[in-house]
Write a protein that holds these residues in place. Structure first.
Motif, short mmCIF file in Angstrom:
data_model
loop_
_atom_site.label_atom_id
_atom_site.label_comp_id
_atom_site.label_asym_id
_atom_site.label_seq_id
_atom_site.Cartn_x
_atom_site.Cartn_y
_atom_site.Cartn_z
N ASP A 109 0.85 -1.31 -0.09
CA ASP A 109 -0.58 0.27 -0.25
C ASP A 109 0.81 0.99 0.00
N GLY A 110 1.79 1.04 -0.67
CA GLY A 110 2.53 2.12 0.27
C GLY A 110 4.08 3.03 0.92
N TYR A 111 3.66 1.72 2.10
CA TYR A 111 4.60 2.28 2.96
C TYR A 111 5.25 1.85 3.53
N ALA A 112 6.35 2.30 4.15
CA ALA A 112 7.03 1.32 4.99
C ALA A 112 6.51 1.00 6.57
N LEU A 171 6.19 13.88 7.06
CA LEU A 171 6.22 12.30 6.66
C LEU A 171 5.27 11.31 7.91
N TYR A 172 4.79 10.95 7.94
CA TYR A 172 3.66 10.50 8.57
C TYR A 172 3.52 9.01 9.61
N GLY A 173 3.49 8.52 10.93
CA GLY A 173 4.20 7.57 11.50
C GLY A 173 2.95 7.04 12.19
N ALA A 174 2.08 5.57 12.09
CA ALA A 174 1.49 5.24 12.42
C ALA A 174 2.20 4.49 13.01
N GLY A 187 8.75 17.82 11.53
CA GLY A 187 7.76 17.07 10.66
C GLY A 187 7.34 15.70 10.49
N LEU A 188 7.32 15.04 11.19
CA LEU A 188 6.79 14.01 11.88
C LEU A 188 6.04 13.97 12.56
N VAL A 189 3.95 13.13 11.74
CA VAL A 189 3.34 14.26 11.88
C VAL A 189 2.67 11.93 12.63
N LYS A 249 -3.66 5.21 5.11
CA LYS A 249 -4.90 5.48 3.69
C LYS A 249 -5.24 6.68 3.46
N GLN A 250 -4.86 7.25 4.77
CA GLN A 250 -5.86 8.51 4.67
C GLN A 250 -5.36 9.76 4.60
N VAL A 251 -3.60 9.30 4.64
CA VAL A 251 -3.24 11.35 4.62
C VAL A 251 -1.57 10.58 3.65
N ARG A 252 -0.86 11.89 3.38
CA ARG A 252 -0.20 11.52 1.85
C ARG A 252 0.89 12.92 2.50
#
Length: 139
Positions: free
Chosen positions: A23-26, A92-95, A119-121, A136-139
């Motif tokens: 899905d396009g993330y690490a 950069l978005y991190g879950a 810059g890390l959300v 999936k909701q963040v880009r």
């Protein structure tokens, strides 16, 4: 009909496994137990390389099996790895999936506090499905 895409291992060592998620993330999953600092650095350095190579700005960190960060690891994340996020062109978005170990949660909270101006959300989740849905909701 095309077969479903599968996760592809990008790097693995004693600290954890880093995967290219379809899905396009690490996606990185910590292994349980103590860590060698050089192995810890290698895992996070490879994660930065994967994100840059794929031009991705999203990651999912599975910390459920993680042991607490050492002071050396916390300082390196803050001073080196998070410092690199300020040089990235996009957010950069991190879950994050919370560690089971209470002390590991506390050490990660310190890291996430240090990340606020880099810059890390990030958002913290208990379930991987919820974390993936947010990504999936963040880009």
């Amino acid at each position: 009909m095309q077969p479903l895409a599968t996760e592809r291992i990008y790097f693995e060592n004693a600290v954890g496994r880093l995967v290219e998620h379809p899905d396009g993330y690490a996606l990185f999953r910590y292994h349980p137990g103590q860590r060698k600092f050089s192995d810890f650095q290698a895992l996070l350095t490879h994660m930065s390389s994967l994100l840059a190579r794929r031009r991705w700005n999203r990651l999912l960190g599975d910390q459920r099996q993680m042991s607490p960060h050492t002071a050396q690891e916390t300082a390196w994340i803050r001073d080196v790895w998070l410092g690199a996020t300020t040089r990235r062109p996009s957010t950069l978005y991190g879950a994050m999936l919370l560690a089971h170990d209470v002390f590991a949660r506390l050490s990660m909270n310190q890291v996430l506090q240090d990340a606020r101006n880099t810059g890390l959300v990030y958002r913290v989740f208990d379930r991987e499905e919820e974390a993936a849905q947010w990504l999936k909701q963040v880009r």
